[in-house]
Design a protein around this motif. Sequence first.
Motif, PDB file in Angstrom:
ATOM      1  N   GLN A 138      24.708  55.892 -20.035  1.00  0.00           N
ATOM      2  CA  GLN A 138      24.030  56.602 -19.060  1.00  0.00           C
ATOM      3  C   GLN A 138      24.350  56.782 -17.866  1.00  0.00           C
ATOM      4  O   GLN A 138      24.195  58.026 -17.314  1.00  0.00           O
ATOM      5  N   GLU A 139      25.024  56.248 -17.164  1.00  0.00           N
ATOM      6  CA  GLU A 139      25.903  55.660 -16.431  1.00  0.00           C
ATOM      7  C   GLU A 139      27.259  56.684 -16.476  1.00  0.00           C
ATOM      8  O   GLU A 139      27.304  57.467 -15.143  1.00  0.00           O
ATOM      9  N   VAL A 140      28.121  57.039 -17.174  1.00  0.00           N
ATOM     10  CA  VAL A 140      29.148  57.407 -17.424  1.00  0.00           C
ATOM     11  C   VAL A 140      29.296  58.035 -18.690  1.00  0.00           C
ATOM     12  O   VAL A 140      29.458  58.317 -19.509  1.00  0.00           O
ATOM     13  N   PRO A 141      28.470  59.558 -18.760  1.00  0.00           N
ATOM     14  CA  PRO A 141      27.946  60.033 -19.739  1.00  0.00           C
ATOM     15  C   PRO A 141      28.765  61.034 -20.879  1.00  0.00           C
ATOM     16  O   PRO A 141      28.766  61.403 -21.235  1.00  0.00           O
ATOM     17  N   ASP A 142      30.224  61.160 -19.847  1.00  0.00           N
ATOM     18  CA  ASP A 142      31.140  62.030 -20.468  1.00  0.00           C
ATOM     19  C   ASP A 142      31.761  60.605 -21.090  1.00  0.00           C
ATOM     20  O   ASP A 142      33.214  61.171 -22.022  1.00  0.00           O
ATOM     21  N   ALA A 143      31.497  59.683 -21.068  1.00  0.00           N
ATOM     22  CA  ALA A 143      32.335  58.335 -21.607  1.00  0.00           C
ATOM     23  C   ALA A 143      32.608  58.492 -23.572  1.00  0.00           C
ATOM     24  O   ALA A 143      30.711  59.116 -23.524  1.00  0.00           O
ATOM     25  N   LEU A 144      33.016  58.935 -24.539  1.00  0.00           N
ATOM     26  CA  LEU A 144      32.989  58.770 -25.808  1.00  0.00           C
ATOM     27  C   LEU A 144      32.457  57.242 -26.213  1.00  0.00           C
ATOM     28  O   LEU A 144      32.957  55.935 -26.311  1.00  0.00           O
TER      29      LEU A 144
END
Length: 223
Positions: A138-144
């Motif tokens: 949620q905090e880092v939407p770009d993370a896979l």
Amino acid sequence: MPAHPSAYRVVLGVGGPVLTRWSRLRVSGLDCLPATGPVVLAADHDSYWDPIAIAVAARDVRSIRALSKSTLWRNRVVGSLMTGMGHIPVVRGVSNAEAMARAVAELRAGACIGMFPEGTRSLGCELRARSGVGRLAQEVPDALVVCVAVNGSTDVVRVPRRPAVSVEFFLPRGGQLRPGETAVAFAGRLLAELRERAPREIPGRRRTAATLRARAVDAGSGP
């Protein structure tokens, strides 16, 4: 070969031969793990050898920074290695806002953060998923978000029986975090997929394993 921290190389140097030669480590799905960019690794957890097996399996791609229980830092040698590897201590039973904030910051900077949705070793019991993996997503939407299923790691210590350890990287069948999906629901979905590929295993040698198996059966969730 990634530029691993010196402490990381020490652990790989010790654990690598144990897993690749003695434990006949098999790795699959490594193409799911990108060499750069923010990644959250979600793995099942039955053995103390799980994080080492995952690190060895991924060593040619990248380093992994894991959220690990703070009690490991009580031992000076182990604590020094954990710090040198970039791992983040987590205290059980509290919010761990500081640890999560650090994990989020490092994830935003492009790190690969490893977490166990169950929060601890299963010891053969069915555990609920905790929200950590979902909160990072949620905090880092770009993370896979990549799942890692580990099998056979509980057999590493069962000498003279030779183990067969496998580490499988895969993308969640249900996809990444969905709009409106809660952190707990997402973590639960990942854990369900992990346990489909890596059923719970009892750790320890004969006596310890027998005790843990009996406890798991009494709890109604033995493997």
